[in-house]
Design a protein around this motif. Structure first.
Motif, PDB file in Angstrom:
ATOM      1  N   ALA A 221      78.900  49.524  54.026  1.00 24.37           N
ATOM      2  CA  ALA A 221      77.760  48.974  54.282  1.00 24.37           C
ATOM      3  C   ALA A 221      76.632  49.556  55.131  1.00 24.37           C
ATOM      4  CB  ALA A 221      77.716  47.590  54.351  1.00 24.37           C
ATOM      5  N   VAL A 222      77.321  50.774  55.920  1.00 25.43           N
ATOM      6  CA  VAL A 222      76.559  51.462  56.849  1.00 25.43           C
ATOM      7  C   VAL A 222      76.766  52.925  56.730  1.00 25.43           C
ATOM      8  CG1 VAL A 222      76.472  49.543  58.760  1.00 25.43           C
ATOM      9  CG2 VAL A 222      78.436  51.192  58.508  1.00 25.43           C
ATOM     10  N   PRO A 223      76.038  53.754  57.083  1.00 21.23           N
ATOM     11  CA  PRO A 223      76.330  55.086  56.861  1.00 21.23           C
ATOM     12  C   PRO A 223      77.682  55.791  57.385  1.00 21.23           C
ATOM     13  CG  PRO A 223      74.153  54.953  57.734  1.00 21.23           C
ATOM     14  CD  PRO A 223      74.932  53.671  57.900  1.00 21.23           C
TER      15      PRO A 223
ATOM     16  N   GLN B   9      68.704  46.355  63.861  1.00 22.60           N
ATOM     17  CA  GLN B   9      68.836  46.366  62.202  1.00 22.60           C
ATOM     18  C   GLN B   9      69.766  47.577  61.879  1.00 22.60           C
ATOM     19  OE1 GLN B   9      65.096  48.202  60.475  1.00 22.60           O
ATOM     20  NE2 GLN B   9      64.268  48.330  62.577  1.00 22.60           N
ATOM     21  N   THR B  10      70.200  47.530  60.858  1.00 25.53           N
ATOM     22  CA  THR B  10      70.856  48.680  60.260  1.00 25.53           C
ATOM     23  C   THR B  10      70.228  49.815  59.717  1.00 25.53           C
ATOM     24  OG1 THR B  10      72.776  47.129  59.929  1.00 25.53           O
ATOM     25  CG2 THR B  10      72.753  49.405  58.633  1.00 25.53           C
ATOM     26  N   TYR B  11      70.479  50.860  59.771  1.00 28.48           N
ATOM     27  CA  TYR B  11      69.792  52.042  59.451  1.00 28.48           C
ATOM     28  C   TYR B  11      70.541  52.814  58.395  1.00 28.48           C
ATOM     29  CZ  TYR B  11      66.583  51.436  63.516  1.00 28.48           C
ATOM     30  OH  TYR B  11      65.612  50.872  64.421  1.00 28.48           O
ATOM     31  N   LYS B  12      69.597  53.297  57.633  1.00 25.26           N
ATOM     32  CA  LYS B  12      70.517  54.185  56.435  1.00 25.26           C
ATOM     33  C   LYS B  12      70.774  55.587  56.822  1.00 25.26           C
ATOM     34  CE  LYS B  12      68.506  51.688  52.459  1.00 25.26           C
ATOM     35  NZ  LYS B  12      67.385  51.761  51.246  1.00 25.26           N
ATOM     36  N   ASN B  13      69.823  56.024  57.902  1.00 23.08           N
ATOM     37  CA  ASN B  13      70.334  57.409  58.497  1.00 23.08           C
ATOM     38  C   ASN B  13      71.312  57.203  59.480  1.00 23.08           C
ATOM     39  OD1 ASN B  13      69.744  59.422  60.861  1.00 23.08           O
ATOM     40  ND2 ASN B  13      68.756  60.457  59.089  1.00 23.08           N
ATOM     41  N   GLY B  14      72.479  58.062  59.318  1.00 25.96           N
ATOM     42  CA  GLY B  14      73.510  58.012  60.164  1.00 25.96           C
ATOM     43  C   GLY B  14      73.151  58.241  61.541  1.00 25.96           C
TER      44      GLY B  14
ATOM     45  N   GLU C 187      71.415  55.131  63.111  1.00 21.11           N
ATOM     46  CA  GLU C 187      72.448  54.240  63.038  1.00 21.11           C
ATOM     47  C   GLU C 187      73.067  54.213  64.345  1.00 21.11           C
ATOM     48  OE1 GLU C 187      74.449  50.448  62.306  1.00 21.11           O
ATOM     49  OE2 GLU C 187      72.481  51.330  61.834  1.00 21.11           O
TER      50      GLU C 187
END
Length: 868
Positions: free
Chosen positions: A631-633, A691-696, A699
């Motif tokens: 669910a995360v990068p 918040q959760t980021y799409k960019n590793g 994040e």
């Protein structure tokens, strides 16, 4: 284009401290015949471009000179040549006019309110500028002056004062300190002294106040000046109070002073010299406005001039500027001495300048006390000098004729000795064919220490710990010595705190010398390593124990819940002991020589990065094998762990050292930084929505700001350990006396923490494994302090060979290996998961991975235990 005057022939007067010398010179003044005072006949070569028409050899004889009132010429014609002190290079011949000399006489007599009743004991040779100036001052009022036969003699002064033979005194601070050392000589008749003039050397406010109390009726004047501008300022010690007594006074008459843009003192007035003698004549030394640029540093406050030392002597060590004179004076005060030491600057590749403390070896100085006192003085000035402080014994201090230390000659002597030492530095002998002589052992030890500690100046009389040795360097040294075939007993002696000289001496005694008791440094190091060992073992237990409980016929959930107060301690506890090592070892090493620390930082970086890569690879393999949906990068999953924080922490050590540069306030500063970090952590948690980021990468940054191992929470915890480590370092010489204090204070923090968690409503948190609150971290800090105190007591009271010592040795070895053990144990659980994913039985995967870990760990623990 400067104008040059071309003087005609001059008369030479050979310097003697005698009545005949004074009579000859006064006669030359009156006839306005230019002259020069020569210390010896050979000095005539300085005047090879000016004719010396004759040389006067004054008659000897000392005692009283009774003057008739003398008027001195105030014309601008040449009166005499005098030599500069020559503290740097060859003394220069300075041309003084009759006007300059007359101005000085008038101003000093006005400041002292001197009259014809003066009967002065001249404590400085009359052939020196200061002594001759006092003769002129007495002659100008028609008074009397006394030339002592054997130089400055406190007992003679006291007796003559008691018998009303003298009522005035002139001397430099160095001589006056001998009077302050024997105040009983003047207890009953100090009030008889009416006048004192003090020469141009540093004298503290406290000393001036003591002198004023010793001679309460005296008009006491100190002057500041130089050969080119005598008596530029006067300090009226009798009527000056407070901080101004640290100054050198104010200008008087037509003299003036200011501070140039580079901080150097500039003076002008009729007292300045005509110029300096050159092959082309007398070259002026003032600018078009009459200002003379001195090489003295100073500042002006409220009209008072404060002398800050010579610009060419100023020590700039790591950005901290130090005056050698100030350091010397504080050494004199604290060591209760009056001579025999000198401070100079020497090149230092890491800090710009180092500090050289030279001492006359025949004076019987205690080298250890000298170094300790000097270090404390420098630390008080804001400088953690470490290995930038050098001690050098000398047969005698090089001085000028007026007694000023020639610091450049001390620097030159030290550099010559260092260069000679490097050419004779022993090289490493690593093959078994090397000889077994004691010289060979000494060369091997010196070579190994020098290589591991990156120090070209290994002392035979300084222990491994005093050189800045820590856990990582101890492993490197042990391995290096093993390659040189050094036996285990010798290696153990090194880490007992014995010096190379002591170890070699024990070899001379054919190994009959017993091991020395644990030194304070050894106790401190073993305490830290042992507590660190306890914490790394606790971490391993915390991670592996759930699997054990699950396989036993017990309620694993219930047991884990009850053990959670201990299990919670893993992360904050290890962070605190990590900081403990940083505060005790790393900060001290960076104070001394940062290059060795950066080597260890590079080594730690490699180890952590290796662990992160291996852990990431295992995670990646597990994700691919189990086809886990993320669910995360991916990048954040692979790289985020407590190892990422410790990588950042290791890189932050130089920054932390800059923030904690002052060793005197390092404990308090560490606690302040800890509080600030906790405050930032709490503020971010309350004010910013995670918040959760799409960019590793984004994040990862977010995790390092908000998650369990976030930088501010972890650094606040580490800083608590740094404070304890810094306190350990400050009290290392009396560490045994502080064991009870650590235990008591630690227990107090534990109680405070428990109470605070109940008040704040977080008491239930003890039974969970979430991120610990700040109040809980304080409690774990208390536990660490209690463990430190207990370990100190155990090390102090236990024998070297008992079961307790063996247990401590195991714990200390684990502490030394804490980083590699911590990293490698992190790989065990992912390895188990991968094997299970590939179909291996759960028990087999568990036993295989755990067994391999413990076998490898036991092997290295056993190797490291050779240190003990």
């Amino acid at each position: 284009m400067k104008n040059h005057q071309h003087p005609e022939a001059v008369v030479a007067v050979l310097a003697t401290n005698s009545i005949g010398f004074v009579e000859e010179v006064l006669a030359l003044y009156q006839s306005q015949t230019p002259f020069v005072i020569l210390r010896h006949q050979d000095q005539r070569s300085t005047f090879d471009h000016i004719q010396i028409e004759r040389t006067i050899e004054p008659n000897p004889g000392t005692g009283w000179i009774h003057h008739t009132k003398t008027t001195f010429s105030d014309t601008d014609s040449l009166a005499q040549f005098t030599f500069s002190s020559g503290t740097e290079g060859r003394p220069k011949a300075i041309a003084l006019s009759h006007r300059a000399l007359a101005d000085v006489v008038a101003r000093v007599n006005d400041a002292m309110e001197l009259d014809k009743s003066v009967k002065e004991y001249i404590g400085i040779p009359t052939s020196y500028s200061f002594g001759l100036a006092r003769v002129r001052a007495c002659a100008a009022v028609g008074g009397s002056c006394y030339i002592p036969a054997n130089g400055f003699d406190p007992i003679e002064i006291a007796e003559m004062l008691k018998d009303d033979e003298i009522n005035a005194l002139s001397a430099v601070p160095t001589l006056l300190r001998t009077l302050l050392g024997f105040p009983e000589l003047f207890a009953d008749h100090g009030a008889k002294l009416r006048w004192i003039e003090i020469g141009s050397q540093y004298m503290s406010r406290d000393e001036k106040e003591q002198l004023r109390a010793l001679f309460p009726s005296a008009q006491i004047i100190q002057h500041y000046g130089l050969t080119e501008a005598s008596r530029s300022t006067f300090l009226d010690i009798t009527h000056t109070q407070g901080e101004a007594l640290e100054s050198v006074g104010k200008t008087t008459g037509e003299t003036d002073a200011r501070i140039g843009n580079d901080g150097r003192i500039q003076v002008r007035g009729p007292h300045t010299a005509m110029g300096v003698l050159t092959p082309y004549g007398i070259e002026p030394i003032t600018d078009d406005e009459g200002w003379l640029q001195t090489n003295d540093l100073g500042e002006l406050r409220d009209g008072y001039l404060y002398y800050k030392g010579r610009a060419d002597d100023l020590i700039n060590c790591g950005g901290i500027k130090l005056s050698p004179e100030t350091i010397e004076h504080k050494l004199y005060e604290q060591l209760q001495i009056s001579e025999g030491i000198a401070i100079a600057r020497v090149p230092d590749k890491n800090r710009g300048d180092g500090v050289l403390l030279s001492y006359v070896q025949t004076n019987g100085f205690d080298q250890i006390r000298l170094k300790k006192t000097a270090s404390e003085i420098l630390e008080h000035a804001g400088l953690s000098v470490g290995k930038a402080l050098h001690l050098m014994p000398v047969d005698a201090l090089p001085t000028t004729g007026s007694g000023k230390v020639q610091r450049s000659k001390l620097t030159e002597l030290f550099e010559n000795q260092r260069a000679q030492k490097k050419t004779t530095q022993p090289t490493a002998l690593t093959d078994s064919a090397s000889s077994n002589s004691n010289d060979d052992l000494e060369s091997k030890l010196v070579s190994a220490w020098s290589s591991v500690l990156e120090d070209d100046e290994v002392s035979l009389h300084t222990s491994f710990y005093e050189h800045g040795g820590d856990s990582l360097s101890s492993i490197a040294l042990m391995l290096s010595l093993e390659r040189m075939h050094i036996d285990r007993a010798t290696i153990a002696r090194i880490f007992d705190g014995e010096t190379i000289a002591q170890i070699v001496a024990s070899q001379d005694a054919e190994h009959t010398a017993a091991r020395i008791p644990r030194t304070n440094e050894r106790i401190a190091s073993d305490t830290i390593n042992s507590v660190r060992g306890i914490l790394v073992l606790l971490l391993i237990w915390i991670h592996f124990s759930p699997g054990l409980w699950e396989r036993l016929p017990v309620s694993s959930d219930r047991i884990n819940t009850l053990l959670n107060p201990i299990n919670r301690m893993g992360t904050p506890g290890f962070a605190i002991v990590f900081g403990l090592g940083v505060g005790y070892f790393f900060m001290h090493q960076m104070d001394q020589k940062s290059s060795g620390v950066f080597k260890r930082i590079r080594l730690a970086t490699i180890m952590i990065l290796t662990g992160m890569v291996a852990l990431g690879a295992f995670k990646f393999a597990h994700i691919k094998i189990t086809k886990t949906e993320l669910a995360v990068p991916m990048m954040s999953v692979l790289l985020y762990s407590v190892l990422l924080y410790y990588l950042l922490a290791v890189w932050s050590i130089p920054l932390w050292h800059r923030l904690l540069r002052s060793t005197k306030h390092r404990v308090a500063s560490s606690l302040i930084i800890a509080a600030l970090c906790f405050a930032v952590h709490l503020a971010l948690a309350r004010l910013v929505d995670h918040q959760t980021y799409k960019n590793g990468f984004a994040e990862l940054v977010s995790l390092m700001l908000f998650a369990k191992y976030n930088y501010f929470l972890m650094t606040g915890t580490v800083m608590l350990g740094v404070a304890a480590g810094a306190l350990f370092r400050q009290t290392v010489h009396s560490i045994k006396e502080h064991a009870g204090k650590y235990i008591a204070f630690g227990l107090g923090l534990i109680v405070l923490s428990v109470v605070a968690t109940f008040i704040s409503g977080h008491a239930q948190g003890w039974l969970t494994l979430g991120t610990p609150t700040v109040t809980m971290i304080i409690g774990y800090y208390g536990v660490i302090l209690v463990l430190l105190g207990i370990m100190i007591l155990l090390l102090e009271k236990s024998s070297r060979d008992g079961l307790v010592s063996i247990g401590i040795a195991i714990l200390a070895a684990c502490g030394i290996l804490s980083l590699p053990m911590f990293i490698s144990h992190e790989l065990v659980l992912p390895s188990i998961d991968i094997l299970k994913s590939l179909g291996a039985p759960s028990s087999l995967a568990l036993l295989g991975c755990l067994g391999l870990f413990f076998i490898v760990a036991a092997y290295f623990i056993r190797r490291v235990m050779r240190i003990y």
